[in-house]
Scaffold this motif. Structure first.
Motif, mmCIF file in Angstrom:
data_model
loop_
_atom_site.group_PDB
_atom_site.id
_atom_site.type_symbol
_atom_site.label_atom_id
_atom_site.label_comp_id
_atom_site.label_asym_id
_atom_site.label_seq_id
_atom_site.Cartn_x
_atom_site.Cartn_y
_atom_site.Cartn_z
ATOM 1 N N THR A 2 0.861 -1.261 -0.088
ATOM 2 C CA THR A 2 -0.188 -0.061 -0.125
ATOM 3 C C THR A 2 0.807 1.143 -0.035
ATOM 4 O OG1 THR A 2 -0.280 -0.136 2.440
ATOM 5 C CG2 THR A 2 -1.962 -1.182 1.153
ATOM 6 N N GLU A 31 -0.066 6.685 10.509
ATOM 7 C CA GLU A 31 -1.268 6.672 9.727
ATOM 8 C C GLU A 31 -2.395 5.924 10.856
ATOM 9 O OE1 GLU A 31 -0.877 5.999 5.234
ATOM 10 O OE2 GLU A 31 -0.119 4.173 5.765
ATOM 11 N N SER A 156 -9.471 2.177 19.191
ATOM 12 C CA SER A 156 -8.943 1.006 17.916
ATOM 13 C C SER A 156 -7.254 1.186 17.827
ATOM 14 C CB SER A 156 -9.524 1.729 16.606
ATOM 15 O OG SER A 156 -10.937 1.724 16.687
ATOM 16 N N TYR A 173 -8.481 13.030 9.561
ATOM 17 C CA TYR A 173 -9.083 11.962 9.176
ATOM 18 C C TYR A 173 -9.961 12.270 7.828
ATOM 19 C CZ TYR A 173 -11.424 15.463 12.272
ATOM 20 O OH TYR A 173 -11.852 16.526 12.705
ATOM 21 N N ASP A 177 -8.583 6.594 2.117
ATOM 22 C CA ASP A 177 -8.696 5.172 2.883
ATOM 23 C C ASP A 177 -9.611 5.209 3.971
ATOM 24 O OD1 ASP A 177 -8.704 2.652 4.216
ATOM 25 O OD2 ASP A 177 -6.364 2.483 3.903
ATOM 26 N N THR A 178 -10.921 4.946 4.038
ATOM 27 C CA THR A 178 -11.958 5.100 5.135
ATOM 28 C C THR A 178 -11.600 4.402 6.266
ATOM 29 O OG1 THR A 178 -13.360 3.317 4.390
ATOM 30 C CG2 THR A 178 -13.768 5.688 3.540
ATOM 31 N N ARG A 179 -10.706 3.274 5.982
ATOM 32 C CA ARG A 179 -10.286 2.606 7.336
ATOM 33 C C ARG A 179 -9.295 3.505 8.276
ATOM 34 N NH1 ARG A 179 -5.522 0.117 8.732
ATOM 35 N NH2 ARG A 179 -4.832 0.835 6.938
ATOM 36 N N LEU A 180 -8.460 4.388 7.451
ATOM 37 C CA LEU A 180 -7.771 5.497 8.137
ATOM 38 C C LEU A 180 -8.343 6.363 9.153
ATOM 39 C CD1 LEU A 180 -4.559 5.961 5.907
ATOM 40 C CD2 LEU A 180 -4.761 4.392 7.809
ATOM 41 N N ASN A 181 -9.420 6.848 8.454
ATOM 42 C CA ASN A 181 -10.467 7.649 9.103
ATOM 43 C C ASN A 181 -11.077 7.047 10.298
ATOM 44 O OD1 ASN A 181 -10.052 9.698 7.102
ATOM 45 N ND2 ASN A 181 -11.416 8.754 5.867
ATOM 46 N N GLU A 182 -11.527 5.639 10.258
ATOM 47 C CA GLU A 182 -12.192 5.024 11.184
ATOM 48 C C GLU A 182 -11.155 4.726 12.375
ATOM 49 O OE1 GLU A 182 -13.545 1.710 9.384
ATOM 50 O OE2 GLU A 182 -15.271 2.960 8.140
ATOM 51 N N LEU A 183 -10.027 4.752 12.195
ATOM 52 C CA LEU A 183 -8.978 4.518 13.249
ATOM 53 C C LEU A 183 -8.975 5.897 14.440
ATOM 54 C CD1 LEU A 183 -6.037 2.706 11.434
ATOM 55 C CD2 LEU A 183 -7.732 1.557 13.140
#
Length: 209
Positions: A2, A31, A156, A173, A177-183
């Motif tokens: 990535t 990240e 998280s 955020y 990559d929405t996963r990074l935002n959710e972290l």
């Protein structure tokens, strides 16, 4: 493999220099980018922000609906844009640190947490599609030393920040990559003793003022 996403704040080494401060980076995650910062506010600025806000505190509300909720049990207030010299100076420094024009800043908010008060895990950004001019980054500035409790916790990431007068935690955020935002899910742990004062600056994707 990535590819690492671009961040908003540019920092080299252990310092961020603004026009009036040398801010020290004492902790970092890459990240999503989370920075623990020292020397963001002077002790005098912390005390003055508390003094200016104290008589204007009301039960804090959440979200774009501005509802009172047990999710957030603190009290809070918002300053007017550049309401006085101190507020204007803090806004300008925060914008420079966050690398976003002050025209994208929401009003500076001060919050007070008394014993037992907390903010349950939440995101600072709004639900996708609910707000076209979404938030993209947060700076939480600690205005006092908390006797016990009151940490800012990222569940998280199993990562927490202890309040320290004049220090701050920054996180962003805006990632594709929405996963990074959710972290960036985070909470304000209950204050166990004493009280906790913070000033929060949120930045929007587009001009807000």
């Amino acid at each position: 493999m990535t590819i690492k996403e671009q961040t908003i704040v540019t920092s080299s080494g252990s310092k961020i220099l603004t026009k009036d401060k040398e801010i020290r980076i004492v902790g970092k995650l890459d990240e999503p980018l989370i920075l623990i910062l020292e020397n963001v506010l002077s002790p005098a600025e912390c005390d003055l922000l508390i003094d200016l806000a104290a008589a204007r505190m009301q039960r804090a509300k959440i979200g774009s609906s501005h509802d009172v909720s047990e999710v957030r049990t603190s009290s809070s207030m918002f300053f007017e844009e550049s309401e006085n010299e101190c507020v204007g100076q803090v806004e300008a420094r925060a914008a420079e640190l966050m690398n976003i024009p002050v025209s994208h800043a929401e009003p500076l908010q001060v919050l007070r947490y008394q014993p037992g008060e907390q903010y349950h895990p939440h995101f600072d950004y709004f639900t996708p599609g609910s707000n076209r001019n979404n938030r993209i980054s947060t700076l939480i500035m600690y205005l006092n030393d908390v006797e016990e409790g009151g940490e800012t916790y990222f569940p998280s990431l199993h990562f927490s920040v202890t309040p320290k007068k004049g220090s701050a935690v920054y996180f962003e955020y805006f990632y594709n990559d929405t996963r990074l935002n959710e972290l960036t899910l985070h909470a304000g742990h209950p204050v166990a003793a004493g009280e906790k004062w913070v000033a929060t600056q949120w930045m929007r994707r587009q001009r807000y003022r």
